[in-house]
Write a protein that holds these residues in place. Structure first.
Motif, PDB file in Angstrom:
ATOM      1  N   GLU A 448       5.446 -74.590 113.842  1.00 58.77           N
ATOM      2  CA  GLU A 448       5.480 -74.382 112.403  1.00 58.77           C
ATOM      3  C   GLU A 448       4.191 -73.710 111.917  1.00 58.77           C
ATOM      4  N   VAL A 449       3.057 -74.117 112.485  1.00 65.43           N
ATOM      5  CA  VAL A 449       1.779 -73.483 112.124  1.00 65.43           C
ATOM      6  C   VAL A 449       1.808 -72.006 112.489  1.00 65.43           C
ATOM      7  N   MET A 450       2.346 -71.687 113.663  1.00 68.54           N
ATOM      8  CA  MET A 450       2.418 -70.283 114.083  1.00 68.54           C
ATOM      9  C   MET A 450       3.393 -69.498 113.213  1.00 68.54           C
ATOM     10  N   ALA A 451       4.454 -70.172 112.741  1.00 72.39           N
ATOM     11  CA  ALA A 451       5.419 -69.505 111.856  1.00 72.39           C
ATOM     12  C   ALA A 451       4.785 -69.148 110.517  1.00 72.39           C
ATOM     13  N   MET A 452       3.735 -69.869 110.134  1.00 72.19           N
ATOM     14  CA  MET A 452       3.054 -69.603 108.867  1.00 72.19           C
ATOM     15  C   MET A 452       2.406 -68.226 108.836  1.00 72.19           C
ATOM     16  N   GLU A 453       2.207 -67.604 110.001  1.00 71.03           N
ATOM     17  CA  GLU A 453       1.632 -66.260 110.045  1.00 71.03           C
ATOM     18  C   GLU A 453       2.530 -65.245 109.346  1.00 71.03           C
ATOM     19  N   ASN A 454       3.839 -65.519 109.349  1.00 70.41           N
ATOM     20  CA  ASN A 454       4.780 -64.636 108.650  1.00 70.41           C
ATOM     21  C   ASN A 454       4.731 -64.947 107.155  1.00 70.41           C
ATOM     22  N   GLU A 455       4.479 -63.940 106.326  1.00 74.59           N
ATOM     23  CA  GLU A 455       4.334 -64.163 104.886  1.00 74.59           C
ATOM     24  C   GLU A 455       5.598 -64.728 104.253  1.00 74.59           C
ATOM     25  N   MET A 456       6.745 -64.528 104.897  1.00 71.22           N
ATOM     26  CA  MET A 456       7.992 -65.063 104.346  1.00 71.22           C
ATOM     27  C   MET A 456       8.007 -66.586 104.373  1.00 71.22           C
ATOM     28  N   TYR A 457       7.284 -67.184 105.317  1.00 75.67           N
ATOM     29  CA  TYR A 457       7.243 -68.647 105.413  1.00 75.67           C
ATOM     30  C   TYR A 457       6.719 -69.231 104.108  1.00 75.67           C
ATOM     31  N   GLY A 458       5.580 -68.701 103.644  1.00 76.45           N
ATOM     32  CA  GLY A 458       4.987 -69.199 102.412  1.00 76.45           C
ATOM     33  C   GLY A 458       5.847 -68.916 101.197  1.00 76.45           C
ATOM     34  N   LYS A 459       6.452 -67.716 101.170  1.00 79.62           N
ATOM     35  CA  LYS A 459       7.300 -67.357 100.037  1.00 79.62           C
ATOM     36  C   LYS A 459       8.490 -68.318  99.921  1.00 79.62           C
ATOM     37  N   ILE A 460       9.099 -68.636 101.058  1.00 75.95           N
ATOM     38  CA  ILE A 460      10.257 -69.540 101.044  1.00 75.95           C
ATOM     39  C   ILE A 460       9.837 -70.944 100.618  1.00 75.95           C
ATOM     40  N   ARG A 461       8.697 -71.412 101.141  1.00 66.34           N
ATOM     41  CA  ARG A 461       8.208 -72.752 100.788  1.00 66.34           C
ATOM     42  C   ARG A 461       7.934 -72.840  99.282  1.00 66.34           C
ATOM     43  N   ARG A 462       7.343 -71.787  98.725  1.00 67.17           N
ATOM     44  CA  ARG A 462       7.039 -71.813  97.293  1.00 67.17           C
ATOM     45  C   ARG A 462       8.313 -71.693  96.452  1.00 67.17           C
ATOM     46  N   LYS A 463       9.255 -70.887  96.919  1.00 71.81           N
ATOM     47  CA  LYS A 463      10.495 -70.728  96.180  1.00 71.81           C
ATOM     48  C   LYS A 463      11.272 -72.037  96.121  1.00 71.81           C
ATOM     49  N   ARG A 464      11.199 -72.790  97.204  1.00 70.02           N
ATOM     50  CA  ARG A 464      11.893 -74.078  97.251  1.00 70.02           C
ATOM     51  C   ARG A 464      11.115 -75.200  96.560  1.00 70.02           C
ATOM     52  N   GLY A 465       9.892 -74.872  96.159  1.00 68.98           N
ATOM     53  CA  GLY A 465       9.059 -75.877  95.492  1.00 68.98           C
ATOM     54  C   GLY A 465       8.333 -76.802  96.435  1.00 68.98           C
ATOM     55  N   ASN A 466       8.365 -76.498  97.750  1.00 65.69           N
ATOM     56  CA  ASN A 466       7.648 -77.329  98.710  1.00 65.69           C
ATOM     57  C   ASN A 466       6.131 -77.120  98.630  1.00 65.69           C
ATOM     58  N   TRP A 467       5.733 -75.879  98.327  1.00 65.68           N
ATOM     59  CA  TRP A 467       4.327 -75.545  98.155  1.00 65.68           C
ATOM     60  C   TRP A 467       4.070 -75.098  96.733  1.00 65.68           C
ATOM     61  N   LYS A 468       2.863 -75.323  96.280  1.00 69.98           N
ATOM     62  CA  LYS A 468       2.463 -74.827  94.970  1.00 69.98           C
ATOM     63  C   LYS A 468       1.248 -73.944  95.113  1.00 69.98           C
TER      64      LYS A 468
END
Length: 468
Positions: A448-468
């Protein structure tokens, strides 16, 4: 593609050397030699070996998690969890690096003003160097490497020549007669290893550029080891040069022992030469710091450990906000330290404790991954099983305990370190709960940490409200 990678072994060596050889290192070299004499080369060798072990550990971690831009931040996020990551990376890397580099720039400016005596403010030299380095780093890794190669090898060559001239008594000034060893007490010599440790700290800044290095499996660990070995040999030669031209007591009491050595060796030309070496050292250090910290900021941003804007890149794929932020804060610290270098130098010792703690953390990360993921593919493995990481942990903890030979200063350093740790701990817990919404102490799975390198990971997390 491998053939698109622009950096080779030479570049890795220059980056490794870049942060390690700093003006403060030249100061510590003189002061350490002034305390015990030529025997200082013994703790130098010990400290160099301990840092080599750490670089091997970093290389295996990089082999487990290749191409992550945050380096140790992401290793620790997967190994120990978000709290140690934020505490050690903000305290051990960001604060101590920016602060120490700012003081480096301030010392350099002072030296330029003293030697050249031009009718301009000393701070001008800090701004000039910072702007040049900022522009070079914004132009991408290729320009960064060209600057780093030129500066690092000029720096090493100058130090080598100055050291050999001193050893062979080829200076233009009179030599001095003094004992080679002034304090042969075993405990004192071993304790000075904590002073020597600063001479080799920071070679891991070559790790963030590994994704741009040809044959990174071989060139990254080999380049870091070669860089540390070269530094140890050259600085060892300079210690013997000190013995022939500079009184040990004068080295200990001098705020700029490298300038003193240049003057005692070659007179005014030698002082000017060592001022040139100081200039190379500050450019090399600041160049590596700006490049390395901006990459670490970007990697931590992708993992939502710091604000997201640090991951934004320009057309050269450079995390430009991090480059600008680090450059500006270095100039601010340099400005502040102009009139308070003593107090900030003390804080650098506090920062060095965090840096050492981050090295201990790296070794623990490696042992955790070996236990948790024994069969994970690795293209590089630290030899000897757990032996070398355990030696690295024990040796570095010894450095922390003996961070100063003065018991009063040592107690102050450890108390301040404890207070800063507590503050960063509270900050980390709040940030994780408010921004990340993940368990505070639970490691994040490596994939999961390595997947964070892809910018889409953060975008999806923020869109779902998991990250702020």
């Amino acid at each position: 593609m491998e053939d698109e990678k622009k950096l080779g072994l030479r570049n890795v060596v220059s980056v490794s050397v870049g942060l390690v050889i700093a003006t403060s290192s030249l100061v510590q070299l003189g002061q350490g030699a002034g305390e015990v004499g030529v025997l200082f080369v013994v703790p130098m060798i010990i400290a160099c070996i301990l840092n080599m072990i750490t670089m091997l550990t970093m290389s295996e971690l990089n082999a487990l998690m290749p191409d992550v831009t945050g380096g140790l931040a992401q290793y620790t996020l997967a190994g120990l969890g978000p709290v140690p990551t934020i505490v050690l990376m903000i305290g051990g890397y960001m604060i101590s690096n920016i602060l120490s580099t700012g003081v480096e720039a301030s010392i350099f400016s002072y030296a330029m003003g003293e030697v050249l005596g031009l009718p301009i403010p000393n701070y001008f030299w800090t701004v000039l160097a910072s702007v040049i380095i900022l522009i070079a780093n914004l132009r991408g890794v290729d320009m960064f490497a060209k600057v780093q190669d030129l500066v690092a090898y000029l720096l090493l060559g100058s130090m080598l020549i100055m050291g050999i001239l001193g050893v062979l008594k080829m200076g233009t000034q009179p030599t001095v007669t003094q004992p080679a060893v002034i304090n042969g007490n075993f405990k004192t010599v071993v304790s000075s290893t904590a002073v020597a440790f600063w001479l080799f700290i920071g070679a891991e800044y070559a790790i963030p550029i590994s994704k741009d290095v040809k044959n990174a499996k071989r060139n990254v660990p080999l380049g870091m080891i070669i860089g540390l070995g070269i530094i140890c040999v050259i600085q060892g030669i300079m210690v013997f040069g000190f013995h022939n031209y500079t009184l040990w007591d004068d080295l200990t009491s001098s705020p700029a022992p490298h300038l003193l050595y240049g003057e005692k060796l070659l007179g005014k030309p030698g002082q000017i030469w060592m001022c040139f070496v100081s200039a190379l050292a500050v450019v090399s250090t600041q160049n590596s710091t700006v490049q390395g910290l901006s990459s670490i900021f970007a990697g931590m941003s992708k993992a939502n450990l710091v604000p997201h804007f640090f991951a934004k890149t320009n057309k050269k794929d450079v995390p430009f906000i991090g480059v600008i932020f680090v450059s500006v804060t270095i100039m601010i610290c340099a400005w502040i330290s102009q009139d308070s270098s003593d107090s900030i130098s003390f804080l650098i010792l506090v920062g060095s404790v965090f840096w050492m703690a981050s090295y201990v953390c790296a070794h623990i990360d490696l042992l955790v991954f070996r236990h948790r993921l024994p069969n994970a593919p690795r293209n590089f493995t630290v030899p000897g099983g757990p032996v070398l990481p355990i030696i690295g942990i024990a040796g570095t903890l010894y450095m922390i305990v003996n961070i100063s030979t003065d018991p009063v200063e040592r107690a102050k350093i450890l108390i301040i370190t404890g207070v800063v740790l507590a503050i960063l701990f509270v900050y980390a817990v709040i940030w994780i709960k408010v921004k990340m919404h993940i368990p505070v102490f639970k490691p994040v799975p490596m994939h999961e940490v390595m997947a964070m390198e892809n910018e889409m990971y953060g975008k999806i997390r923020r869109k779902r409200g998991n990250w702020k």
